[in-house]
Design an enzyme around this catalytic site. Structure first.
Site, PDB file in Angstrom:
ATOM      1  N   GLY A  15       0.708  -1.259   0.076  1.00 39.34           N
ATOM      2  CA  GLY A  15      -0.076  -0.087   0.072  1.00 39.34           C
ATOM      3  C   GLY A  15       0.794   1.229  -0.028  1.00 39.34           C
ATOM      4  N   ARG A  76       1.224  -5.318  -4.949  1.00 39.89           N
ATOM      5  CA  ARG A  76       1.408  -6.417  -4.156  1.00 39.89           C
ATOM      6  C   ARG A  76       1.380  -7.629  -4.981  1.00 39.89           C
ATOM      7  NH1 ARG A  76      -2.858  -3.655  -0.960  1.00 39.89           N
ATOM      8  NH2 ARG A  76      -1.839  -3.013   0.905  1.00 39.89           N
ATOM      9  N   ASP A 107       5.468  -4.603   6.186  1.00 46.63           N
ATOM     10  CA  ASP A 107       5.952  -5.930   6.589  1.00 46.63           C
ATOM     11  C   ASP A 107       5.890  -6.782   5.875  1.00 46.63           C
ATOM     12  OD1 ASP A 107       3.210  -6.221   6.788  1.00 46.63           O
ATOM     13  OD2 ASP A 107       3.253  -6.866   9.041  1.00 46.63           O
ATOM     14  N   THR A 130       4.134   3.156   5.374  1.00 49.73           N
ATOM     15  CA  THR A 130       2.818   2.681   5.601  1.00 49.73           C
ATOM     16  C   THR A 130       2.037   3.763   6.533  1.00 49.73           C
ATOM     17  OG1 THR A 130       1.202   1.296   6.655  1.00 49.73           O
ATOM     18  CG2 THR A 130       3.527   0.873   7.145  1.00 49.73           C
ATOM     19  N   ASP A 132      -0.287   3.156   8.418  1.00 53.10           N
ATOM     20  CA  ASP A 132      -0.727   2.279   9.662  1.00 53.10           C
ATOM     21  C   ASP A 132       0.169   2.553  10.985  1.00 53.10           C
ATOM     22  OD1 ASP A 132      -2.933   1.733   8.276  1.00 53.10           O
ATOM     23  OD2 ASP A 132      -2.475  -0.337   7.982  1.00 53.10           O
ATOM     24  N   ASP A 134       2.421   0.281  11.739  1.00 53.15           N
ATOM     25  CA  ASP A 134       2.266  -0.860  12.398  1.00 53.15           C
ATOM     26  C   ASP A 134       3.388  -1.737  12.450  1.00 53.15           C
ATOM     27  OD1 ASP A 134       2.139  -1.437   9.773  1.00 53.15           O
ATOM     28  OD2 ASP A 134       0.495  -2.670   9.830  1.00 53.15           O
ATOM     29  N   ARG A 176      -5.968  -1.819  10.071  1.00 50.38           N
ATOM     30  CA  ARG A 176      -6.196  -3.386   9.969  1.00 50.38           C
ATOM     31  C   ARG A 176      -6.050  -3.763  11.223  1.00 50.38           C
ATOM     32  NH1 ARG A 176      -3.789  -5.446   4.725  1.00 50.38           N
ATOM     33  NH2 ARG A 176      -2.377  -3.824   5.111  1.00 50.38           N
TER      34      ARG A 176
HETATM   35  O1  F6P Z   1      -1.897   0.915   3.807  1.00 51.80           O
HETATM   36  C1  F6P Z   1      -2.227   0.068   4.648  1.00 51.80           C
HETATM   37  C2  F6P Z   1      -3.673   0.010   4.604  1.00 51.80           C
HETATM   38  O2  F6P Z   1      -4.183   1.419   4.450  1.00 51.80           O
HETATM   39  C3  F6P Z   1      -4.810  -0.574   5.680  1.00 51.80           C
HETATM   40  O3  F6P Z   1      -4.983   0.040   6.798  1.00 51.80           O
HETATM   41  C4  F6P Z   1      -5.923  -1.186   4.777  1.00 51.80           C
HETATM   42  O4  F6P Z   1      -6.485  -2.045   5.406  1.00 51.80           O
HETATM   43  C5  F6P Z   1      -5.227  -1.359   3.581  1.00 51.80           C
HETATM   44  O5  F6P Z   1      -4.095  -0.527   3.535  1.00 51.80           O
HETATM   45  C6  F6P Z   1      -5.880  -1.222   2.218  1.00 51.80           C
HETATM   46  O6  F6P Z   1      -5.375  -1.131   1.146  1.00 51.80           O
HETATM   47  P1  F6P Z   1      -5.705  -1.741  -0.178  1.00 51.80           P
HETATM   48  O7  F6P Z   1      -6.977  -1.319  -0.577  1.00 51.80           O
HETATM   49  O8  F6P Z   1      -4.661  -1.155  -1.078  1.00 51.80           O
HETATM   50  O9  F6P Z   1      -5.603  -3.211  -0.123  1.00 51.80           O
END
Ligand code: F6P
Length: 328
Positions: A15, A76, A107, A130, A132, A134, A176
């Site tokens: 992300g 991804r 991660d 990121t 998050d 996290d 998340r």
């Molecule tokens: O970048 C992390 C994050 O924002 C999470 O909080 C969220 O669940 C996820 O990415 C959603 O990303 P995508 O829609 O790109 O899968």
């Protein structure tokens, strides 16, 4: 084995987050400063497998420090999860004479880099990107600060309309697995309740707390909900629950979504990105590999990948207490 580093690849993976461009710029310019060639790898590990590379010099990254997103694109990759995919990626890197790479991501991206390093003894370095926050080994990930400011701005705006109509708003924010965003923006945005993945407030306590706040004279309320919240209900289900179980509430829902990942990076994120890029390149040059660059107490630091990917960074419990006191 000690590797001589003459050419470094840089990619963004997973992300995206604000500050990734500033980090690319920093890696490219640190390479130029140390007389090392730099290659941009498009579309994360997907582009590595396909050999989607571009030579970059100090001027290729002009005018991007203030831009959200990533000029190298992100992805991804499922193919990189396979040995066949990683072997193809290794062949592409060898063909392009790339000696090491810096991956800017979360991660999952670091786990990929760590496995790649083990399989091919290939020098790798990570920059945590990121929103998050996290990741273990850094107090701040790239983009987190910008996202906090974006979300607080959105909450302020929702509060205007919430108070005009005496409404209760459930606002869903990203996160998340961890509640860093929710907890901080909840306090900064004056939320009545904050629901996070680390704590199970429970529906009864939520209802009780809303009743208490109404009794104390509040006419509108904001509840910030992290997407991975422990109650396990979506903001829409929470709205339905309040509609069915509490009288006198006009409830609305706002899911902030991916707008939280965009926008021009904050000053903090631009400086952090610049520092992380330099640290990543200079660490590779001095023979280090398989680490994530981080910041701790305003000092740049390295954390081995296996530790960085092991757990999720912990929320600050003091913030929960402060939030409780603020919502009296
Ligand atoms: O970048 C992390 C994050 O924002 C999470 O909080 C969220 O669940 C996820 O990415 C959603 O990303 P995508 O829609 O790109 O899968």
């Amino acid at each position: 084995m000690l590797h001589t580093i003459k050419k470094i690849g840089v990619l963004t993976s997973g992300g995206d987050s604000p500050g990734m461009n500033a980090a690319i710029r920093s890696v490219v310019r640190a390479c130029a400063f140390h007389d090392i060639k730099c290659i941009g790898i498009y579309r994360g590990y997907e582009g590595m497998i396909d050999g989607d590379f571009i030579e970059m010099d100090a001027r290729s990254v002009k005018g991007i420090i203030n831009k959200g997103g990533t000029i190298l694109k992100s992805a991804r990759s499922t193919e990189f999860r396979t040995i066949e995919g990683r072997t193809k990626a290794h062949e592409q890197l060898k063909k392009a004479e790339i000696d090491a790479f810096v991956v800017i991501g979360g991660d999952g991206s670091f786990t990929g880099a760590m496995i790649f390093n083990q399989e091919f003894d290939f020098p790798v370095m990570g920059i945590p990107g990121t929103i998050d926050n996290d990741i273990v080994g850094t107090s701040h990930t790239l983009g987190y600060d910008t996202a906090l400011n974006t979300v607080v701005d959105a909450i302020d705006k929702i509060r205007d309309t919430a108070s005009s109509h005496n409404r209760l708003f459930f606002i869903e924010v990203m996160g998340r697995d961890v509640g860093h965003i929710a907890l901080n923006v909840g306090i900064a945005g004056g939320a009545e309740e904050i629901l996070i993945p680390e704590e199970d407030l429970g529906l009864d306590r939520l209802v009780e707390s809303l009743r208490r706040s109404k009794k104390s004279g509040k006419s509108s309320s904001i509840v910030v909900v992290a997407e991975g919240d422990k109650i396990g209900k979506s903001v829409f289900e929470l709205k339905d629950y309040v509609d069915q179980n509490m009288e006198g509430y006009d409830v609305r829902v706002s899911v902030l979504g991916h707008m939280q990942r965009g926008g021009s990076p904050s000053c903090f994120d631009r400086v952090l990105a610049s520092r992380m890029g330099v640290k990543a390149v200079e660490s590779l040059i001095t023979g280090k590999s398989n680490y994530m660059v981080g910041i701790k107490n305003d000092v740049m630091d390295l954390t081995p990948f296996d530790q960085a990917v092991k757990g999720k960074s912990k929320i600050n419990m003091e913030l929960l207490r402060v939030s409780d006191i603020m919502t009296i």
